[in-house]
Write a protein that holds these residues in place. Structure first.
Motif, short mmCIF file in Angstrom:
data_model
loop_
_atom_site.label_atom_id
_atom_site.label_comp_id
_atom_site.label_asym_id
_atom_site.label_seq_id
_atom_site.Cartn_x
_atom_site.Cartn_y
_atom_site.Cartn_z
N ARG A 188 0.90 -1.25 -0.04
CA ARG A 188 -0.03 0.08 -0.20
C ARG A 188 0.83 1.35 0.17
O ARG A 188 0.68 2.22 -0.62
N ILE A 189 1.88 1.26 0.84
CA ILE A 189 2.82 2.36 0.74
C ILE A 189 3.51 2.35 -0.46
O ILE A 189 3.53 3.78 -0.94
N LEU A 190 4.10 1.65 -1.10
CA LEU A 190 4.65 1.71 -2.35
C LEU A 190 3.45 2.23 -3.49
O LEU A 190 3.95 2.96 -4.40
N GLN A 191 2.47 1.66 -3.32
CA GLN A 191 1.30 2.06 -4.15
C GLN A 191 0.91 3.68 -4.26
O GLN A 191 0.89 4.34 -5.17
N GLU A 192 1.05 4.18 -3.02
CA GLU A 192 0.65 5.48 -2.77
C GLU A 192 2.04 6.33 -3.13
O GLU A 192 1.92 7.41 -3.71
N SER A 193 3.16 5.89 -2.99
CA SER A 193 4.53 6.55 -3.28
C SER A 193 4.64 6.73 -4.59
O SER A 193 4.75 8.00 -5.23
N LEU A 194 4.31 5.64 -5.55
CA LEU A 194 4.51 5.79 -6.83
C LEU A 194 3.40 6.67 -7.46
O LEU A 194 3.68 7.37 -8.48
N SER A 195 2.24 6.49 -6.94
CA SER A 195 0.82 7.30 -7.40
C SER A 195 1.35 9.10 -7.31
O SER A 195 1.21 9.77 -8.23
N ASN A 196 2.08 9.33 -6.11
CA ASN A 196 2.42 10.57 -5.74
C ASN A 196 3.56 11.06 -7.12
O ASN A 196 3.22 12.13 -7.38
N ILE A 197 4.36 10.27 -7.51
CA ILE A 197 5.50 10.47 -8.31
C ILE A 197 4.79 10.75 -9.61
O ILE A 197 5.10 11.72 -10.24
N ALA A 198 3.69 10.04 -10.05
CA ALA A 198 3.30 9.84 -11.34
C ALA A 198 2.37 11.30 -11.56
O ALA A 198 2.69 11.86 -12.52
N ARG A 199 1.86 11.73 -10.40
CA ARG A 199 1.04 12.69 -10.43
C ARG A 199 1.56 14.34 -10.25
O ARG A 199 1.40 15.06 -10.83
N HIS A 200 2.85 14.27 -9.70
CA HIS A 200 3.46 15.53 -9.17
C HIS A 200 4.88 15.64 -9.42
O HIS A 200 5.29 16.68 -9.51
N ALA A 201 5.78 14.52 -9.56
CA ALA A 201 7.13 14.80 -9.47
C ALA A 201 7.64 15.24 -10.96
O ALA A 201 8.82 15.80 -10.89
N HIS A 202 7.03 14.72 -11.94
CA HIS A 202 7.71 15.12 -13.37
C HIS A 202 9.12 14.45 -13.28
O HIS A 202 10.11 15.28 -13.97
N ALA A 203 8.96 13.06 -12.80
CA ALA A 203 10.52 12.35 -12.82
C ALA A 203 10.71 11.85 -14.11
O ALA A 203 9.70 11.53 -14.68
N THR A 204 11.84 11.40 -14.56
CA THR A 204 12.36 10.61 -15.34
C THR A 204 13.09 9.46 -15.00
O THR A 204 13.36 8.34 -15.81
N GLN A 205 13.09 9.17 -13.65
CA GLN A 205 13.63 8.04 -13.06
C GLN A 205 13.32 7.72 -11.73
O GLN A 205 13.33 8.55 -11.00
N VAL A 206 12.97 6.56 -11.29
CA VAL A 206 12.56 6.12 -9.87
C VAL A 206 13.13 4.84 -9.65
O VAL A 206 13.51 3.98 -10.38
N SER A 207 13.90 4.92 -8.32
CA SER A 207 14.34 3.78 -7.60
C SER A 207 13.85 3.37 -6.45
O SER A 207 13.28 4.15 -5.53
N VAL A 208 13.46 2.06 -6.20
CA VAL A 208 12.90 1.60 -5.03
C VAL A 208 13.79 0.53 -4.45
O VAL A 208 14.33 -0.35 -5.11
N ALA A 209 14.21 0.53 -3.22
CA ALA A 209 14.88 -0.34 -2.29
C ALA A 209 14.27 -0.76 -0.99
O ALA A 209 13.68 -0.09 -0.52
N ILE A 210 14.31 -1.97 -1.00
CA ILE A 210 13.65 -2.66 0.25
C ILE A 210 14.74 -3.63 0.81
O ILE A 210 15.38 -4.30 0.34
N ALA A 211 15.12 -3.36 1.83
CA ALA A 211 16.17 -3.98 2.91
C ALA A 211 15.50 -4.50 4.19
O ALA A 211 14.72 -3.69 5.07
N ARG A 212 16.17 -5.45 4.81
CA ARG A 212 15.97 -6.11 5.97
C ARG A 212 17.04 -6.16 6.89
O ARG A 212 17.84 -6.85 6.59
N ALA A 213 16.86 -5.56 8.08
CA ALA A 213 17.94 -5.72 9.17
C ALA A 213 17.37 -6.95 10.17
O ALA A 213 16.43 -7.55 9.93
N ALA A 214 17.96 -6.94 11.31
CA ALA A 214 17.38 -7.83 12.27
C ALA A 214 16.28 -7.86 12.86
O ALA A 214 15.49 -8.58 12.94
N ASN A 215 15.82 -6.34 13.03
CA ASN A 215 14.47 -6.01 13.68
C ASN A 215 13.74 -5.13 12.96
O ASN A 215 12.96 -4.61 13.46
#
Length: 280
Positions: A188-215
């Protein structure tokens, strides 16, 4: 004369010895006083350290309790959403399908009512589609095949519809966790973040990073768009600010941390960190 001189020398020696003894006693007393003061200071520091440790422990316990309470509330909300989605699909959806079939049967048997029946049937079909959208929002179908498939599908769809290339950097162990609450939160958060970019950012590149630490689980969504400026208070309820507020609320409900780094003309980076023990 010699006897007097000898006595004077003895007096001087005795006086010097007395002075030396006094100095020695004074130094001993001062050292003892300093040692006692140092001991009292050390004891005070120990008490303050113990008090601080107790306060930190109490704060940590309170935070854990708040996180567990938030997790319990989120679990209840998710369970309620699933129940509502199931009831809508099984009960209301069936009634709408039946109503549509009966309307079409009525139209076939009464050609004179065809136009009215078609209009009513159109409203029924629109209601059915709206109901299905609500059900999908309550319980995303994309997550039926797991978070990995959902994220890849979401990014592919975003790039196809927006024309913006999207790069994914993810640790494999992130997808080992099959907690439904974690998966839904990230989706859901990724969905909303990408939606914001599509509507407002006028970007030409997007990067998404997901990482897991111990906790914890970290999600970063970054674009090279126009960035954001500090808006006036009246602008906080519109546009991108509403989207960010929604993301911030979701992160807060999970007991996580949300940071926004943005410079006008240099893009925006959204960073979210979730304690894994609080997402259910």
């Amino acid at each position: 004369m010699e006897t007097a001189a000898l006595l004077n020398e003895i007096d001087l020696i005795v006086a010097g010895m007395c002075l030396l003894a006094g100095l020695t006693l004074s130094l001993c007393w001062r050292q003892r006083h300093q040692h006692m003061a140092l001991h009292r200071l050390q004891a005070r520091l120990e008490r303050e350290r113990a008090t601080r440790e107790q306060a930190e422990q109490a704060l940590a316990d309170t935070r854990r309790q708040v996180c567990h309470l938030s997790a319990s509330q989120q679990s209840l909300r998710d369970a309620e959403r699933r129940r509502i989605a199931r009831d809508l699909h099984d009960d209301l959806g069936q009634h709408l399908l039946t109503l549509g079939m009966e309307l079409r049967a009525l139209g076939a048997s009464q050609p004179a009512l065809g136009e009215i029946v078609d209009r009513i049937d159109g409203h029924v079909q629109h209601t059915l589609r709206a109901m299905r959208c609500v059900v999908r929002d309550l319980q995303p179908e994309a997550l039926e095949n797991g978070l990995e498939a959902a994220v890849n599908g979401q990014l592919a769809q975003f790039s196809r519809l927006s024309g913006i290339p999207c790069q994914l950097d993810v640790q494999p162990e992130v997808f080992d966790n099959r907690d439904a609450g974690v998966e839904k939160m990230i989706y859901r958060i990724l969905q909303e973040s990408l939606s914001n970019i599509a509507r407002h950012a006028h970007a030409t590149q997007v990067s998404v990073a997901i990482a897991r630490a111990a906790n914890r689980l970290d999600l970063t969504v970054q674009d090279n768009g126009v960035g954001m400026q500090a808006p006036p208070p009246s602008a906080c309820r519109t546009g991108v600010r509403v989207g960010l507020r929604g993301i911030a609320e979701r992160v807060a409900e999970a007991g996580g941390r949300f940071d926004v780094a943005s410079t006008p003309g240099q893009g925006t980076a959204l960073t979210m960190s979730f304690p894994l023990t609080t997402i259910h």
